[in-house]
Design an enzyme around this catalytic site. Structure first.
Site, mmCIF file in Angstrom:
data_model
loop_
_atom_site.group_PDB
_atom_site.id
_atom_site.type_symbol
_atom_site.label_atom_id
_atom_site.label_comp_id
_atom_site.label_asym_id
_atom_site.label_seq_id
_atom_site.Cartn_x
_atom_site.Cartn_y
_atom_site.Cartn_z
ATOM 1 N N GLU A 191 0.553 -1.112 -0.414
ATOM 2 C CA GLU A 191 0.424 -0.022 0.201
ATOM 3 C C GLU A 191 0.375 1.441 0.267
ATOM 4 O O GLU A 191 0.336 2.553 0.574
ATOM 5 C CB GLU A 191 -0.824 -0.081 1.164
ATOM 6 C CG GLU A 191 -1.555 -1.272 1.693
ATOM 7 C CD GLU A 191 -2.641 -1.116 2.937
ATOM 8 O OE1 GLU A 191 -4.152 -1.607 2.658
ATOM 9 O OE2 GLU A 191 -2.397 -0.807 3.472
HETATM 10 C C1 TNX Z 1 -4.664 -3.966 4.064
HETATM 11 S S1 TNX Z 1 -2.886 -5.823 3.616
HETATM 12 C C2 TNX Z 1 -3.142 -3.921 5.033
HETATM 13 C C3 TNX Z 1 -2.899 -3.559 6.720
HETATM 14 C C4 TNX Z 1 -4.156 -2.662 6.825
HETATM 15 C C5 TNX Z 1 -4.850 -3.922 6.829
HETATM 16 C C6 TNX Z 1 -6.600 -4.011 7.109
HETATM 17 C C7 TNX Z 1 -2.105 -4.865 3.723
HETATM 18 C C8 TNX Z 1 -0.594 -5.702 3.258
HETATM 19 N N1 TNX Z 1 -2.110 -4.053 4.553
HETATM 20 O O1 TNX Z 1 -2.077 -1.866 6.724
HETATM 21 O O2 TNX Z 1 -3.645 -3.076 8.487
HETATM 22 O O3 TNX Z 1 -5.409 -3.679 5.303
HETATM 23 O O4 TNX Z 1 -8.131 -4.262 6.928
#
Ligand code: TNX
Length: 533
Positions: free
Chosen positions: A339
């Site tokens: 992300e």
């Molecule tokens: C996505 S999945 C994220 C996290 C969040 C999560 C909450 C991923 C690699 N990153 O930063 O905490 O969703 O469900």
């Protein structure tokens, strides 16, 4: 290496699974409780041959361990400590020879083909014998034995018994070497004691990797001597503005030691270059504009980035990875990489390509979230896939292509394996961005065929992440983990041919009274025929 001979044809395993479905009801009051059928275990054992006399644990039962194995003795001591309060029996651990009681055997003919983690459990009139080639196998066999005893054995006060184990043999080896659970200690901090409690719970289901998400926008949770403000300041709060916290190096070593005593390897994650507000707030110099942002206690993602063009950034990463590698006996370091909406794509590629060799420099193997496949995964790298049914074909294909060039995968599909997703619209905790994840949905998929085009050997295993935006306590964590954690653990351990929702829900139901006895407030999913409520 010779493959273990299957004890019984597959049909018999399947038939036994169905038969247990019919006998799930509680026994009539006053009737002696039948011993738990040998196949009513989670994860499902690879092969079960029921039959012969049951074993009964009694006041004179000894736990026999081979002389010269400190580990076998320690595992036996753990078992004795679990069984003494409820049975009231002394259960001495002894190296004196004998074929009666609970007998641990390491090596020898019975252990051939059992590998690093497999075991053979034989139960009869005089003894329950657990054989393994390695201590980890003894440990997993011991966890199976726990489940074969009545659930009341898990209570901490004296119970009436009887303590019978059904007769027969289990031969059990894991499908995957990597069976993980992740705990996000950044969004909410979890103390060493809380992490230990979770480790004990994971170990019951033969999970062997604990991935700790040690840094994120809301908190830096591990002391780094060369950058002391990371933990001291960057760890001083958490989601909602509470006190936060961090692990000293001694704390972290204690978690690693405790996990190892339960045969779990700790995989530490420092999430980079995004998810770094806590670090950026701690050191103004890490920011491209030289200005430190304030600490963050909300739950947004994707707004922070390390400064990819600054030399200091790589000194920082090098220092952190060096200190972390020195604390970590396991071979993996997780560098995050998810992300990164605040990092341009070329910057992302530059960053990940520069940082991966630093992991190798400290003798470790890179693990990253699957976005890593958008850079150039180094040889031997592992990508953790968190896509879902809705993930676009191009993104999925990029991951599949990477596996064809040697990248291996840990599968954590968000709409199956994420333990922080709500079960349904009424779940008071958790998030729902990947949809509701029912107990059946989390169990009912196959890691081996989940991503079409991935070579069979490229799937290292599965992992169940627990993100902690909404979790302020162990009770919160347990409510979301149980029962779904058990299903992901089973996908990692059990052969694909045992996969069967109708048989699974009955085996899962039998865990309920164990969780009650252990003080785990699990979600009573309506899809599961819970026993005795
Ligand atoms: C996505 S999945 C994220 C996290 C969040 C999560 C909450 C991923 C690699 N990153 O930063 O905490 O969703 O469900």
């Amino acid at each position: 290496m010779r493959r273990p001979r299957l004890l019984i044809p597959l049909l018999l395993v399947a038939a036994a699974g169905t038969a247990t479905g019919a006998s799930a009801a509680a026994p009539a009051p006053g009737a002696p409780a039948a011993a738990t059928p040998l196949d009513r275990v989670v994860p499902a054992p690879a092969a079960v041959r029921p039959g012969g006399a049951a074993f009964t644990l009694g006041s004179g039962t000894r736990i026999r361990v081979p002389a010269g194995s400190g580990e076998a003795r320690r595992i036996a001591g753990y078992l004795a400590g679990l069984l003494r309060p409820s049975t009231g029996f002394p259960l001495p651990v002894t190296t004196r020879g004998g074929a009666d009681g609970i007998v641990f055997r390491l090596g020898g003919r019975d252990a051939r083909g059992l590998g690093e983690e497999g075991y053979r459990l034989t139960s009869g009139g005089r003894a329950v014998t657990i054989s393994a080639a390695r201590p980890a196998g003894l440990f997993h066999g011991m966890q199976t034995l726990r489940q074969l005893l009545p659930a009341a054995v898990e209570k901490r006060s004296r119970q009436p018994g009887p303590w019978r184990v059904a007769g027969g043999t289990i031969l059990d080896t894991p499908r995957y070497a990597y069976r993980g659970a992740m705990l996000d200690v950044s969004r909410h901090f979890f103390t060493v004691e809380q992490v230990k409690r979770y480790i004990d719970q994971l170990a019951q289901y033969k999970v062997n990797k604990l991935h700790l998400h040690l840094s994120d926008d809301q908190g830096w949770r591990i002391a780094i001597d060369s950058w002391p403000r990371l933990a001291r300041y960057g760890g001083s709060t958490q989601v909602g503005g509470g006190r936060g916290g961090h692990y000293s190096k001694a704390d972290y070593r204690e978690i690693v030691r405790y996990a190892a005593s339960r045969y779990l390897t700790v995989i530490p994650e420092i999430d980079m270059p995004g998810h770094t507000n806590a670090a950026l707030a701690s050191y103004a110099d890490l920011n491209c504009d030289g200005k430190a942002p304030p600490l963050y206690t909300g739950t947004k993602v994707g707004f922070s980035s390390l400064c990819v063009s600054k030399k200091l950034t790589y000194q920082f990463v090098d220092d952190v990875l060096r200190e972390l590698a020195a604390l970590t006996p396991g071979r993996y370091l997780h560098i995050g990489g998810d992300e990164t909406h605040a990092t341009s794509h070329p910057d992302y590629v530059t960053f990940m390509d520069t940082v991966q060799p630093l992991v190798a420099k400290y003798g470790k193997t890179v693990v990253g979230w699957h976005e890593l496949t958008g850079a150039h995964p180094v040889k031997g790298a592992i990508a953790q896939y968190w896509g879902r049914d809705k993930t676009g074909a191009a993104e999925r294909q990029r991951v599949v292509d990477a596996t064809q060039h040697g990248t291996r995968l840990v599968l954590s599909p968000a709409d199956r394996a994420y333990l922080d997703m709500k079960y349904d619209k009424d779940t008071p905790l958790g998030l729902e961005w990947a949809g509701y994840v029912s107990v059946r949905r989390s169990y009912d998929w196959d890691p081996g065929s989940y991503l079409a085009g991935v070579p069979a050997g490229a799937v290292l295993g599965v992992e169940a992440p627990m993100w902690a935006e909404t979790l302020g306590s162990s009770a919160n964590l347990e409510y979301l983990a149980f029962p779904r954690l058990a299903g992901i653990a089973e996908l990692g351990w059990s052969p694909a041919r045992t996969h069967d929702w109708d048989a699974y829900r009955v085996r899962l139901a039998a865990q309920g009274p164990r969780w009650d006895a252990q003080g785990i407030d699990y979600y009573r999913a309506p899809e599961v025929p819970w026993v005795g409520r």
